[in-house]
Design an enzyme around this catalytic site. Structure first.
Site, PDB file in Angstrom:
ATOM      1  N   ARG A  75      11.621  23.717   0.930  1.00 44.94           N
ATOM      2  CA  ARG A  75      12.496  22.703   1.564  1.00 44.94           C
ATOM      3  C   ARG A  75      11.812  21.926   2.678  1.00 44.94           C
ATOM      4  O   ARG A  75      12.438  21.374   3.565  1.00 44.94           O
ATOM      5  CB  ARG A  75      13.780  23.328   2.097  1.00 44.94           C
ATOM      6  N   LYS A  96       6.621   6.989   2.393  1.00 48.31           N
ATOM      7  CA  LYS A  96       6.948   7.043   0.959  1.00 48.31           C
ATOM      8  C   LYS A  96       6.030   8.043   0.288  1.00 48.31           C
ATOM      9  O   LYS A  96       4.807   7.960   0.430  1.00 48.31           O
ATOM     10  CB  LYS A  96       6.747   5.675   0.309  1.00 48.31           C
ATOM     11  N   GLU A 144      -4.281  -5.687   0.445  1.00 48.04           N
ATOM     12  CA  GLU A 144      -3.109  -5.327   1.272  1.00 48.04           C
ATOM     13  C   GLU A 144      -3.272  -5.880   2.689  1.00 48.04           C
ATOM     14  O   GLU A 144      -2.301  -6.270   3.339  1.00 48.04           O
ATOM     15  CB  GLU A 144      -2.924  -3.804   1.328  1.00 48.04           C
ATOM     16  N   LYS A 149       2.366  -2.721   9.438  1.00 45.14           N
ATOM     17  CA  LYS A 149       3.196  -1.931   8.519  1.00 45.14           C
ATOM     18  C   LYS A 149       4.109  -0.994   9.314  1.00 45.14           C
ATOM     19  O   LYS A 149       5.280  -0.843   8.999  1.00 45.14           O
ATOM     20  CB  LYS A 149       2.340  -1.143   7.530  1.00 45.14           C
ATOM     21  N   GLU A 208      13.924   0.903   3.268  1.00 44.04           N
ATOM     22  CA  GLU A 208      13.838  -0.310   2.437  1.00 44.04           C
ATOM     23  C   GLU A 208      15.208  -0.881   2.055  1.00 44.04           C
ATOM     24  O   GLU A 208      15.512  -1.114   0.891  1.00 44.04           O
ATOM     25  CB  GLU A 208      12.989  -0.032   1.180  1.00 44.04           C
ATOM     26  N   ARG A 264      11.861  -4.307   4.928  1.00 45.32           N
ATOM     27  CA  ARG A 264      10.719  -3.654   4.276  1.00 45.32           C
ATOM     28  C   ARG A 264      10.346  -4.339   2.958  1.00 45.32           C
ATOM     29  O   ARG A 264       9.220  -4.222   2.482  1.00 45.32           O
ATOM     30  CB  ARG A 264      11.025  -2.162   4.064  1.00 45.32           C
ATOM     31  N   ASN A 321       6.554  -6.210  -0.232  1.00 44.29           N
ATOM     32  CA  ASN A 321       6.368  -6.378  -1.680  1.00 44.29           C
ATOM     33  C   ASN A 321       5.742  -7.710  -2.053  1.00 44.29           C
ATOM     34  O   ASN A 321       5.572  -7.996  -3.233  1.00 44.29           O
ATOM     35  CB  ASN A 321       7.714  -6.253  -2.397  1.00 44.29           C
ATOM     36  N   HIS A 371       3.520  -8.144  -5.006  1.00 45.89           N
ATOM     37  CA  HIS A 371       3.611  -6.930  -5.827  1.00 45.89           C
ATOM     38  C   HIS A 371       4.571  -7.061  -7.010  1.00 45.89           C
ATOM     39  O   HIS A 371       4.452  -6.314  -7.970  1.00 45.89           O
ATOM     40  CB  HIS A 371       4.025  -5.728  -4.959  1.00 45.89           C
ATOM     41  N   HIS A 397       2.574  -5.950 -10.013  1.00 47.53           N
ATOM     42  CA  HIS A 397       2.894  -4.753 -10.808  1.00 47.53           C
ATOM     43  C   HIS A 397       3.056  -5.093 -12.278  1.00 47.53           C
ATOM     44  O   HIS A 397       2.603  -4.355 -13.160  1.00 47.53           O
ATOM     45  CB  HIS A 397       4.189  -4.098 -10.309  1.00 47.53           C
ATOM     46  N   HIS A 433      -5.596  -2.565  -8.838  1.00 46.03           N
ATOM     47  CA  HIS A 433      -4.392  -2.865  -8.067  1.00 46.03           C
ATOM     48  C   HIS A 433      -4.599  -4.058  -7.111  1.00 46.03           C
ATOM     49  O   HIS A 433      -3.773  -4.963  -7.039  1.00 46.03           O
ATOM     50  CB  HIS A 433      -3.972  -1.615  -7.286  1.00 46.03           C
TER      51      HIS A 433
HETATM   52  P1  NAD Z   1      -6.971   6.930  -5.215  1.00 47.71           P
HETATM   53  O1  NAD Z   1      -6.273   7.926  -4.417  1.00 47.71           O
HETATM   54  O2  NAD Z   1      -7.109   7.172  -6.667  1.00 47.71           O
HETATM   55  O3  NAD Z   1      -8.416   6.674  -4.613  1.00 47.71           O
HETATM   56  C1  NAD Z   1      -9.275   5.806  -5.308  1.00 47.71           C
HETATM   57  C2  NAD Z   1     -10.582   6.494  -5.713  1.00 47.71           C
HETATM   58  O4  NAD Z   1     -11.406   6.523  -4.566  1.00 47.71           O
HETATM   59  C3  NAD Z   1     -10.418   7.931  -6.155  1.00 47.71           C
HETATM   60  O5  NAD Z   1     -11.360   8.182  -7.173  1.00 47.71           O
HETATM   61  C4  NAD Z   1     -10.792   8.728  -4.915  1.00 47.71           C
HETATM   62  O6  NAD Z   1     -11.309  10.011  -5.221  1.00 47.71           O
HETATM   63  C5  NAD Z   1     -11.852   7.843  -4.334  1.00 47.71           C
HETATM   64  N1  NAD Z   1     -12.043   7.954  -2.897  1.00 47.71           N
HETATM   65  C6  NAD Z   1     -11.093   8.002  -1.948  1.00 47.71           C
HETATM   66  N2  NAD Z   1     -11.656   8.028  -0.742  1.00 47.71           N
HETATM   67  C7  NAD Z   1     -12.988   8.003  -0.925  1.00 47.71           C
HETATM   68  C8  NAD Z   1     -14.098   8.006  -0.052  1.00 47.71           C
HETATM   69  N3  NAD Z   1     -13.959   8.014   1.270  1.00 47.71           N
HETATM   70  N4  NAD Z   1     -15.345   7.979  -0.594  1.00 47.71           N
HETATM   71  C9  NAD Z   1     -15.512   7.931  -1.959  1.00 47.71           C
HETATM   72  N5  NAD Z   1     -14.497   7.922  -2.810  1.00 47.71           N
HETATM   73  C10 NAD Z   1     -13.240   7.955  -2.304  1.00 47.71           C
HETATM   74  O7  NAD Z   1      -6.271   5.484  -5.070  1.00 47.71           O
HETATM   75  P2  NAD Z   1      -5.932   4.585  -3.802  1.00 47.71           P
HETATM   76  O8  NAD Z   1      -6.287   3.212  -4.200  1.00 47.71           O
HETATM   77  O9  NAD Z   1      -6.436   5.126  -2.547  1.00 47.71           O
HETATM   78  O10 NAD Z   1      -4.331   4.710  -3.765  1.00 47.71           O
HETATM   79  C11 NAD Z   1      -3.537   4.277  -4.830  1.00 47.71           C
HETATM   80  C12 NAD Z   1      -2.234   5.031  -4.797  1.00 47.71           C
HETATM   81  O11 NAD Z   1      -1.584   4.812  -3.557  1.00 47.71           O
HETATM   82  C13 NAD Z   1      -1.260   4.600  -5.869  1.00 47.71           C
HETATM   83  O12 NAD Z   1      -0.791   5.729  -6.574  1.00 47.71           O
HETATM   84  C14 NAD Z   1      -0.125   3.935  -5.119  1.00 47.71           C
HETATM   85  O13 NAD Z   1       1.115   4.125  -5.738  1.00 47.71           O
HETATM   86  C15 NAD Z   1      -0.195   4.623  -3.789  1.00 47.71           C
HETATM   87  N6  NAD Z   1       0.358   3.835  -2.694  1.00 47.71           N
HETATM   88  C16 NAD Z   1       1.346   4.393  -1.960  1.00 47.71           C
HETATM   89  C17 NAD Z   1       1.897   3.681  -0.920  1.00 47.71           C
HETATM   90  C18 NAD Z   1       2.958   4.328  -0.075  1.00 47.71           C
HETATM   91  O14 NAD Z   1       3.571   3.634   0.731  1.00 47.71           O
HETATM   92  N7  NAD Z   1       3.149   5.614  -0.177  1.00 47.71           N
HETATM   93  C19 NAD Z   1       1.463   2.392  -0.628  1.00 47.71           C
HETATM   94  C20 NAD Z   1       0.445   1.865  -1.394  1.00 47.71           C
HETATM   95  C21 NAD Z   1      -0.101   2.582  -2.436  1.00 47.71           C
END
Ligand code: NAD
Length: 377
Positions: free
Chosen positions: A128, A150, A192, A234, A244, A248, A252, A255, A259, A271
């Protein structure tokens, strides 16, 4: 370079928490948290993908083992959106349960947005809810995913469909992690950052425009300033509207179309690029409503091109695009709703909402414009 910055985020649905930003601060920051919260006897679980496990995970585990008297575990999973699932969460939960992790466990999400979203969701539901520390290592996670609470996982029907809002106890943004991040991954963060400038801060937009080369070369001060600025922007938005319900929505921008492009492109478009195309298409739509002029979109296009985010894209099937646009969470009564720009640093607000009802035909013609216009990129 300013050494360390501390931003306090005060969400509506949870206690406030600090975001610490700096270079080579990970050890000191974790250590201070452990001392301040008297957590030296607790169990610590580091969650990361297998790439980060080797790059940083094992090192963080070794460091924790020296600092705490409780048990320390490092659990990893195969990276990629296809593994950001309930199955992976269950696998990690089972590891924690069979290792005897109790309610006093501290979960550390170390990695990109996939790891922090997954680890945050796991921490939210494990017994929990247990304490969660977010340690983003990708630029996208630093400037976006890690702030706002999120958390979630994907299902076959779409991204982030199962999850919840859960705030970390602390976020530690150590920009030295970016030294190993590929330029391709950095670009997802750049998109972003540009979005943050457009939606809330024209000075920041100008700063980014003047520092594209430094962003590319990974110049420390520019990165530090940009990460800090993006987190402030942010953070302010999610403080005002944590769940949201209103403002918020402006996060988007780019996006809605982005998306749909990602999905119709069967996830072959990164992305950041998808969001960049999305911002341009949505700016054209805003032009049609008279919110912005042509100069606005040209400036936006210029910076996105300079950051390597715009290049020729093959035409995608409009039926597929519209079927994913129909699924957009902002829609209401079957109408497409978009967050549209009004000026640099300002978003449209009308009829009590930050979402503008957009005519289907206008979306159609703006996408047609993209297929033609992109030939010049
Ligand atoms: P990811 O977590 O897959 O990272 C991208 C790649 O980079 C991976 O292979 C990872 O291992 C590698 N990596 C990360 N840090 C590294 C470093 N310092 N050195 C070398 N390699 C590294 O993807 P991402 O682009 O970081 O995140 C995408 C995700 O984030 C999506 O699932 C998306 O939905 C989510 N997201 C969430 C929010 C939120 O508000 N929670 C906002 C935006 C995106």
């Amino acid at each position: 370079m300013k050494k360390v910055s501390k931003i306090i985020i005060n969400p509506q649905n949870g206690p406030k928490y600090p975001v610490i930003i700096g270079k080579n601060i990970i050890r000191d920051s974790i250590n201070s948290w452990i001392v301040d919260t008297k957590s030296v006897e607790r169990t610590f679980v580091v969650i990361c993908d297998s790439l980060i496990e080797n790059l940083y995970g094992k090192e963080v585990k070794r460091f924790l083992e020296k600092e705490v008297r409780g048990k320390v575990f490092l659990f990893s999973f195969d990276g990629g959106e296809e593994n950001k699932t309930r199955e992976t969460k269950k696998m990690l939960e089972n590891l924690m349960l069979s290792s005897g992790c109790g309610r006093d466990t501290v979960v550390l999400g170390l990695g990109g947005g996939i790891s922090t979203d997954l680890a945050g969701f796991l921490a939210a539901t494990y017994m929990r809810g247990v304490d969660y520390l977010s340690l983003p290592t990708s630029l996208l996670a630093m400037v976006d995913a890690t702030v706002g609470g999120k958390t979630g996982v994907n299902t076959q029907q779409g991204k982030n469909l199962i999850g919840c809002f859960y705030q970390p106890k602390e976020v530690i943004v150590d920009i030295s992690f970016l030294d190993t991040l590929s330029l391709r991954e950095k670009k997802n963060g750049f998109a972003e950052m540009v979005k943050h400038g457009i939606i809330a801060d024209s000075e920041y937009f100008s700063f980014l425009r003047e520092h594209t080369e430094e962003l590319f070369s990974g110049e420390e001060e520019t990165l530090f300033h940009s990460v800090e600025r993006s987190i402030l922007i942010k953070g302010a938005i999610v403080e005002e509207d944590t769940l949201e319900r209103g403002k918020r929505k402006i996060l988007n921008f780019g996006h809605t179309i982005g998306h749909a492009l990602e999905k119709a492109g069967h996830w072959t478009i990164d992305h950041g690029r998808a969001v960049a195309y999305g911002m341009v298409v949505e700016a054209w739509i805003a032009e049609e409503y008279g919110f912005v002029d042509e100069v606005f979109t040209l400036e936006l296009e210029k910076i996105l091109k300079a950051l390597g985010l715009l290049k020729k894209i093959d035409r995608l099937d409009h039926r597929e695009l519209f079927s994913s646009l129909k699924m957009d969470k902002k829609n209401s009564n079957g109408e497409l709703i978009m967050a549209l720009p009004k000026d640099f640093g300002e978003m449209y607000f009308g009829e009590g909402s930050y979402g503008k009802r957009v005519k289907r035909e206008l979306v159609y013609t703006s996408l047609e414009k993209l297929w033609k216009h992109c030939l010049s990129w």
